[in-house]
Design a protein around this motif. Structure first.
Motif, PDB file in Angstrom:
ATOM      1  N   ASN A 156       0.846  -1.193   0.000  1.00  0.00           N
ATOM      2  CA  ASN A 156       0.000   0.000   0.000  1.00  0.00           C
ATOM      3  C   ASN A 156       0.879   1.240   0.000  1.00  0.00           C
ATOM      4  O   ASN A 156       2.112   1.153  -0.023  1.00  0.00           O
ATOM      5  N   ASP A 157       0.245   2.423   0.037  1.00  0.00           N
ATOM      6  CA  ASP A 157       1.011   3.670  -0.073  1.00  0.00           C
ATOM      7  C   ASP A 157       1.947   3.883   1.110  1.00  0.00           C
ATOM      8  O   ASP A 157       3.052   4.417   0.943  1.00  0.00           O
ATOM      9  N   LEU A 158       1.529   3.501   2.317  1.00  0.00           N
ATOM     10  CA  LEU A 158       2.405   3.658   3.475  1.00  0.00           C
ATOM     11  C   LEU A 158       3.653   2.785   3.338  1.00  0.00           C
ATOM     12  O   LEU A 158       4.770   3.216   3.650  1.00  0.00           O
ATOM     13  N   THR A 159       3.453   1.568   2.886  1.00  0.00           N
ATOM     14  CA  THR A 159       4.592   0.669   2.696  1.00  0.00           C
ATOM     15  C   THR A 159       5.531   1.202   1.622  1.00  0.00           C
ATOM     16  O   THR A 159       6.758   1.185   1.786  1.00  0.00           O
ATOM     17  N   ILE A 160       4.951   1.673   0.521  1.00  0.00           N
ATOM     18  CA  ILE A 160       5.787   2.234  -0.556  1.00  0.00           C
ATOM     19  C   ILE A 160       6.561   3.443  -0.056  1.00  0.00           C
ATOM     20  O   ILE A 160       7.749   3.605  -0.354  1.00  0.00           O
ATOM     21  N   PHE A 161       5.876   4.288   0.721  1.00  0.00           N
ATOM     22  CA  PHE A 161       6.534   5.512   1.193  1.00  0.00           C
ATOM     23  C   PHE A 161       7.699   5.199   2.121  1.00  0.00           C
ATOM     24  O   PHE A 161       8.805   5.733   1.951  1.00  0.00           O
ATOM     25  N   PHE A 162       7.472   4.355   3.106  1.00  0.00           N
ATOM     26  CA  PHE A 162       8.505   4.108   4.118  1.00  0.00           C
ATOM     27  C   PHE A 162       9.597   3.150   3.633  1.00  0.00           C
ATOM     28  O   PHE A 162      10.756   3.283   4.055  1.00  0.00           O
ATOM     29  N   LYS A 163       9.256   2.206   2.778  1.00  0.00           N
ATOM     30  CA  LYS A 163      10.240   1.204   2.377  1.00  0.00           C
ATOM     31  C   LYS A 163      10.871   1.475   1.006  1.00  0.00           C
ATOM     32  O   LYS A 163      11.926   0.905   0.705  1.00  0.00           O
ATOM     33  N   MET A 164      10.244   2.332   0.219  1.00  0.00           N
ATOM     34  CA  MET A 164      10.780   2.617  -1.111  1.00  0.00           C
ATOM     35  C   MET A 164      11.174   4.083  -1.266  1.00  0.00           C
ATOM     36  O   MET A 164      12.311   4.394  -1.608  1.00  0.00           O
ATOM     37  N   LEU A 185      11.332   6.778   0.954  1.00  0.00           N
ATOM     38  CA  LEU A 185      12.273   7.380   1.905  1.00  0.00           C
ATOM     39  C   LEU A 185      13.715   6.925   1.683  1.00  0.00           C
ATOM     40  O   LEU A 185      14.630   7.765   1.633  1.00  0.00           O
ATOM     41  N   PRO A 186      13.990   5.626   1.550  1.00  0.00           N
ATOM     42  CA  PRO A 186      15.389   5.227   1.306  1.00  0.00           C
ATOM     43  C   PRO A 186      15.963   5.793   0.007  1.00  0.00           C
ATOM     44  O   PRO A 186      17.131   6.180  -0.032  1.00  0.00           O
ATOM     45  N   LEU A 187      15.131   5.858  -1.047  1.00  0.00           N
ATOM     46  CA  LEU A 187      15.618   6.370  -2.322  1.00  0.00           C
ATOM     47  C   LEU A 187      15.745   7.893  -2.330  1.00  0.00           C
ATOM     48  O   LEU A 187      16.442   8.452  -3.181  1.00  0.00           O
TER      49      LEU A 187
END
Length: 305
Positions: free
Chosen positions: A189-197, A199-201
């Motif tokens: 979901n969007d939260l997972t994409i935001f925090f795991k994809m 932010l690191p990038l």
């Protein structure tokens, strides 16, 4: 054939000399820039650690003549100054990550192509960069939500910066769409994409706006002057302003000499220099930690036309 080879050799030789001359010119220019930008700060530091009475004589250029920390002791002996350091450190350590997180989340939302009314919502935020309600309405809003004389007045009003949001949004928009599409296909979901994809990038631009927010929080004093009355909520910059006002900077050399003769170990100039160093050195120590991200973050997060 031989003439052709000689011509090529001459061209290479001339090109080599031109490059050497250009390198020398660039080195000289950069050296002058370093001297112009670094030396004034170094001179302030030298005066701040020199004996105040001796500093009145002038001619302090590169090294102190008589080492003394009396000016720093004069500043740090104040109990309200120690309390103000805690306020400044607290608002910087709390306000910076909160502002970076909220600004980045907003930027991620506004970067999504499937956001309804994306352009209109973005224009609403940009509108606030150019037009404001004024100081009095802003003060009344803070009063109505009980933020006056409250530590949270340093945190909540500074959570979102539209300029920083645009930088982060542009950086996220430069990422390939396939990253987000593949993540959604995997069930993220969007939260997972935001925090795991995201932010690191987005580390370069995140570190860049983090530096902006940290410098702003550390250097702010006018908001405390307007919105707080309790001495325990005054940040370090506010106390330094009070100290600078107490030690009038317009004192003549003869007045300083007379005060020195009467036994004063500090002078207005020495206090001013020491206060400048106290306010500047801590935040300067942060720059080397984020320098490698700064240029990359600004370049990749630049606003696209």
């Amino acid at each position: 054939m031989k003439n052709t080879k000689n011509t090529r050799a001459l061209r290479r030789s001339k090109k080599g000399r031109d490059e050497i001359i250009l390198d020398v010119v660039k080195a000289i220019v950069l050296l002058l820039v370093v001297i112009v930008t670094v030396y004034p700060f170094w001179n302030i530091f030298v005066i701040s650690i020199n004996d105040a009475t001796d500093a009145i004589r002038g001619k302090l250029y590169f090294w102190p003549r008589q080492f003394s920390l009396a000016s720093y002791a004069e500043i740090f002996r104040r109990s309200e100054f120690i309390s103000s350091i805690k306020v400044s450190v607290g608002r910087t350590l709390i306000g910076t990550p909160v502002a970076v997180l909220c600004t980045s989340m907003l930027a991620y939302v506004l970067s999504r192509k499937d956001l309804i009314w994306k352009k209109g919502i973005t224009m609403m935020f940009i509108f606030t960069m150019y037009f404001g309600g004024g100081l009095v309405p802003y003060y009344m809003v803070l009063k109505n939500i009980h933020l006056l004389d409250n530590f949270m007045v340093f945190i909540f009003p500074n959570i979102i910066s539209v300029y920083n949001m645009i930088l982060v949004r542009s950086y996220i928009e430069s990422m390939p769409d396939e990253i987000f599409e593949s993540s959604k296909l995997d069930g993220a979901n969007d939260l997972t994409i935001f925090f795991k994809m995201v932010l690191p990038l987005s580390k370069p631009i995140i570190m860049t706006i983090g530096l902006f927010v940290a410098v702003m929080q550390w250097n702010s004093w006018f908001d405390a002057y307007l919105y707080t009355s309790s001495q325990s909520l005054k940040p370090m910059q506010s106390i330094l302003v009070e100290i600078l006002n107490q030690y009038q900077t317009g004192t003549s050399v003869s007045d300083q000499m007379s005060k020195a003769a009467s036994g004063n170990s500090v002078t207005p100039d020495s206090i001013r220099m020491a206060a400048t160093m106290v306010a500047t050195i801590p935040i300067m120590l942060v720059y080397p930690l984020v320098q490698k991200y700064f240029v990359k973050g600004i370049m990749l997060g630049a606003v696209k036309s």
